[in-house]
Design a protein around this motif. Structure first.
Motif, PDB file in Angstrom:
ATOM      1  N   LEU A  21       0.566  -1.253  -0.052  1.00 35.56           N
ATOM      2  CA  LEU A  21       0.181  -0.001  -0.160  1.00 35.56           C
ATOM      3  C   LEU A  21       0.949   1.483   0.186  1.00 35.56           C
ATOM      4  N   GLN A  22       1.703   1.386   0.778  1.00 35.26           N
ATOM      5  CA  GLN A  22       2.726   2.934   0.219  1.00 35.26           C
ATOM      6  C   GLN A  22       3.312   3.251  -0.475  1.00 35.26           C
ATOM      7  N   GLY A  23       3.211   2.204  -1.553  1.00 34.01           N
ATOM      8  CA  GLY A  23       3.457   1.955  -3.549  1.00 34.01           C
ATOM      9  C   GLY A  23       2.793   2.776  -3.986  1.00 34.01           C
ATOM     10  N   SER A  24       1.130   2.320  -3.290  1.00 33.23           N
ATOM     11  CA  SER A  24      -0.085   2.811  -4.509  1.00 33.23           C
ATOM     12  C   SER A  24      -1.536   3.696  -3.608  1.00 33.23           C
ATOM     13  N   LEU A  25      -0.822   3.674  -2.508  1.00 29.66           N
ATOM     14  CA  LEU A  25      -1.920   5.379  -2.405  1.00 29.66           C
ATOM     15  C   LEU A  25      -1.771   6.292  -2.908  1.00 29.66           C
ATOM     16  N   SER A  26      -2.157   7.039  -2.783  1.00 31.59           N
ATOM     17  CA  SER A  26      -2.425   8.999  -3.695  1.00 31.59           C
ATOM     18  C   SER A  26      -1.578   9.609  -2.383  1.00 31.59           C
ATOM     19  N   ASN A  27      -1.964   9.507  -1.537  1.00 34.54           N
ATOM     20  CA  ASN A  27      -1.052  10.043  -0.389  1.00 34.54           C
ATOM     21  C   ASN A  27       0.167   8.868   0.735  1.00 34.54           C
ATOM     22  N   ALA A  28       1.285   8.527   0.311  1.00 34.32           N
ATOM     23  CA  ALA A  28       2.096   8.195   0.028  1.00 34.32           C
ATOM     24  C   ALA A  28       2.828   9.042   0.292  1.00 34.32           C
ATOM     25  N   GLN A  29       2.583   9.354   1.599  1.00 35.05           N
ATOM     26  CA  GLN A  29       4.281  10.027   1.932  1.00 35.05           C
ATOM     27  C   GLN A  29       4.655  10.056   3.000  1.00 35.05           C
ATOM     28  N   LEU A  30       4.077   8.821   3.743  1.00 31.54           N
ATOM     29  CA  LEU A  30       4.075   8.326   4.755  1.00 31.54           C
ATOM     30  C   LEU A  30       5.350   7.559   4.881  1.00 31.54           C
ATOM     31  N   SER A  31       6.250   7.343   5.639  1.00 34.25           N
ATOM     32  CA  SER A  31       7.359   5.220   5.942  1.00 34.25           C
ATOM     33  C   SER A  31       7.535   4.644   6.949  1.00 34.25           C
ATOM     34  N   PRO A  32       7.203   3.997   7.167  1.00 30.49           N
ATOM     35  CA  PRO A  32       7.741   3.515   8.403  1.00 30.49           C
ATOM     36  C   PRO A  32       8.938   3.575   8.869  1.00 30.49           C
ATOM     37  N   THR A  33       9.998   3.567   8.256  1.00 27.72           N
ATOM     38  CA  THR A  33      11.322   4.576   8.571  1.00 27.72           C
ATOM     39  C   THR A  33      11.453   5.640   9.367  1.00 27.72           C
ATOM     40  N   PHE A  34      10.417   6.751   9.600  1.00 27.91           N
ATOM     41  CA  PHE A  34      10.813   8.172   8.880  1.00 27.91           C
ATOM     42  C   PHE A  34      11.297   8.316  10.478  1.00 27.91           C
ATOM     43  N   TYR A  35      11.248   7.707  11.943  1.00 26.64           N
ATOM     44  CA  TYR A  35      12.175   8.191  12.789  1.00 26.64           C
ATOM     45  C   TYR A  35      13.076   7.302  13.278  1.00 26.64           C
ATOM     46  N   ASP A  36      13.522   6.602  12.200  1.00 24.14           N
ATOM     47  CA  ASP A  36      14.676   5.377  12.760  1.00 24.14           C
ATOM     48  C   ASP A  36      15.286   6.465  13.017  1.00 24.14           C
ATOM     49  N   GLU A  37      16.226   7.482  12.108  1.00 22.44           N
ATOM     50  CA  GLU A  37      17.275   8.360  12.847  1.00 22.44           C
ATOM     51  C   GLU A  37      16.982   9.081  13.979  1.00 22.44           C
ATOM     52  N   THR A  38      15.438   9.611  14.165  1.00 27.74           N
ATOM     53  CA  THR A  38      15.902  11.184  15.119  1.00 27.74           C
ATOM     54  C   THR A  38      15.008  10.504  16.150  1.00 27.74           C
ATOM     55  N   CYS A  39      14.622   9.328  16.266  1.00 28.26           N
ATOM     56  CA  CYS A  39      13.581   8.770  17.285  1.00 28.26           C
ATOM     57  C   CYS A  39      13.672   7.114  17.307  1.00 28.26           C
ATOM     58  N   PRO A  40      14.254   6.399  17.115  1.00 26.23           N
ATOM     59  CA  PRO A  40      14.365   4.900  17.114  1.00 26.23           C
ATOM     60  C   PRO A  40      13.799   4.337  17.921  1.00 26.23           C
ATOM     61  N   ASN A  41      13.609   4.418  19.273  1.00 23.40           N
ATOM     62  CA  ASN A  41      12.393   3.805  19.720  1.00 23.40           C
ATOM     63  C   ASN A  41      11.072   4.439  20.222  1.00 23.40           C
ATOM     64  N   VAL A  42      10.273   4.819  19.090  1.00 21.70           N
ATOM     65  CA  VAL A  42       8.825   5.584  19.514  1.00 21.70           C
ATOM     66  C   VAL A  42       8.209   4.011  19.359  1.00 21.70           C
ATOM     67  N   THR A  43       8.293   3.221  19.240  1.00 21.50           N
ATOM     68  CA  THR A  43       7.193   2.332  19.315  1.00 21.50           C
ATOM     69  C   THR A  43       7.626   1.411  20.584  1.00 21.50           C
ATOM     70  N   ASN A  44       8.564   1.202  21.175  1.00 28.03           N
ATOM     71  CA  ASN A  44       9.011   0.738  22.666  1.00 28.03           C
ATOM     72  C   ASN A  44       8.391   1.545  23.295  1.00 28.03           C
ATOM     73  N   ILE A  45       8.916   2.830  23.267  1.00 24.48           N
ATOM     74  CA  ILE A  45       8.020   3.728  24.429  1.00 24.48           C
ATOM     75  C   ILE A  45       6.508   3.892  24.256  1.00 24.48           C
ATOM     76  N   ILE A  46       6.513   3.803  23.001  1.00 24.55           N
ATOM     77  CA  ILE A  46       4.439   3.561  23.115  1.00 24.55           C
ATOM     78  C   ILE A  46       3.545   2.409  23.327  1.00 24.55           C
ATOM     79  N   ARG A  47       4.492   1.572  22.935  1.00 24.36           N
ATOM     80  CA  ARG A  47       4.556  -0.197  24.086  1.00 24.36           C
ATOM     81  C   ARG A  47       3.707  -0.066  24.938  1.00 24.36           C
ATOM     82  N   ASP A  48       5.455   0.709  25.239  1.00 27.33           N
ATOM     83  CA  ASP A  48       5.939   0.230  27.070  1.00 27.33           C
ATOM     84  C   ASP A  48       4.760   1.422  28.079  1.00 27.33           C
ATOM     85  N   VAL A  49       4.259   2.243  27.420  1.00 26.79           N
ATOM     86  CA  VAL A  49       3.441   3.390  28.270  1.00 26.79           C
ATOM     87  C   VAL A  49       2.120   2.465  28.490  1.00 26.79           C
ATOM     88  N   LEU A  50       1.495   1.709  26.905  1.00 27.47           N
ATOM     89  CA  LEU A  50       0.709   1.022  26.730  1.00 27.47           C
ATOM     90  C   LEU A  50       0.109  -0.073  27.268  1.00 27.47           C
TER      91      LEU A  50
END
Length: 346
Positions: A21-50
């Motif tokens: 879907l990343q390659g087919s959506l008209s609004n495909a301006q997002l990326s799963p790797t967007f925070y890899d350099e700036t906040c690599p633990n973002v998912t882990n942080i959110i999961r821990d709070v959840l």
């Protein structure tokens, strides 16, 4: 921080559809790797709070998905639902007031992220990641969440009142609201409704089906009679409308396909749910049957639909902002806006 672990055996298929879907959506301006350099633990942080929040509140996962859904259908996925605005806030809109919840958990996620990665992760992306992690932790699929949304500067109570699908609306009305935001009126409607496979609903959302369906003191004929009796015990006529009951009476805290098997035997709690199967001639019936028979098909379609929904009316690049507090527009943005108004009036 804990390592990212697969939540179910459906992760491979889910990730495939996310990349597709990343390659087919008209609004495909997002990326799963967007925070890899700036906040690599973002998912882990959110999961821990959840995970910590879910110890005392098993409903929180379903509540966070609902926040994401109710955010995206108004002005796009811009976290406008999180803004505290007494005059125009979406929290006080009829579909959200005394109903939408989980704001404090989002606040906790944002606080940890601001400490670890200041001015980096948007509140809109927090809602998207928290939704995926909520599904994952409840036994559903995992997927690579496309990221890079920015936060809106305003809320819109009027649009929240008009754009959000209602629990008592007809299937036709619900489909029209999906069309308005660019979603599919068959698979997207059924797949996203499948989020009601876990969570709770208040009595007031379905008691008309029990006692006064057409205004004549009757019951909804599409409601299973045994289920009707059980619900009447939980929500007696004239009782407390805020009492909670399970959206899925079979596996209330698990993300699975039982929501659809319930619809097949007229045990959908909300009218909007049951209509997916009980509306004569509806194209949604075949999809309900397919998802009931094949949980993998449901999981894969749900991931596709969540990614599509997460792409509604994006703010990216320099649009919007990254709020430091999800409840309020940044002070610098307010000052800049005030200065612009002053200059334009001279």
């Amino acid at each position: 921080m804990s390592e990212k672990m697969p939540c179910s055996k459906y992760i491979v298929a889910a990730l495939f559809f996310a990349v597709l879907l990343q390659g087919s959506l008209s609004n495909a301006q997002l990326s799963p790797t967007f925070y890899d350099e700036t906040c690599p633990n973002v998912t882990n942080i959110i999961r821990d709070v959840l995970m910590n929040a879910s110890l005392s509140d098993p409903r929180i996962g379903a509540s966070l998905i609902r926040l994401h859904f109710h955010d995206c259908f108004v002005q796009g996925c811009d976290a406008s639902i999180l803004l505290d605005d007494p005059a125009n806030g979406e929290k006080e809109a009829l579909p959200n007031n005394n109903s939408a919840r989980g704001y404090e958990v989002v606040d906790a996620m944002k606080a940890v992220l601001e400490s670890a990665c200041p001015n980096t992760v948007s509140c809109a992306d927090i809602l998207a990641i928290a939704s995926e992690e909520s599904v994952c932790l409840a036994g559903g699929p995992s997927w690579a969440v496309p990221l890079g949304r920015r936060d809106g500067l305003t809320a819109n109570r009027t649009l929240a009142n008009s754009n959000l699908p209602g629990f008592n609306e007809s299937l036709e009305a619900i489909k029209s609201k999906f069309t308005a935001v660019g979603l599919d009126t068959s698979t997207d409607v059924v797949a996203l409704s499948g989020a009601h496979t876990f969570g709770r609903a208040q009595c007031f959302t379905f008691t008309s089906r029990l006692y006064n369906f057409t205004g004549e003191g009757d019951t909804d004929p599409t409601l299973n009679t045994t289920y009707l009796e059980a619900l009447s015990q939980i929500c007696p006529q004239g009782g407390n409308g805020s009492v909670l009951t399970d959206l899925d009476p079979t596996t209330p805290d698990a993300f699975d396909s039982n929501y659809f098997t319930n619809l097949q035997v007229n045990r959908g709690l909300l009218r909007s749910d049951q209509q997916l199967f009980s509306t004569e001639g509806a194209d949604t019936i075949e999809i309900v049957n397919r998802f009931a028979a094949n949980q993998t098909a449901f999981f894969e379609s749900f991931v596709e639909s969540m990614i599509r929904m997460g792409n509604i009316s994006l703010l990216t690049g320099t649009a919007g902002e990254i709020r430091t507090n999800c409840r309020a527009v940044n002070a610098a943005t307010i000052r800049s806006y005030s200065d612009d108004v002053l200059v334009s009036s001279i």
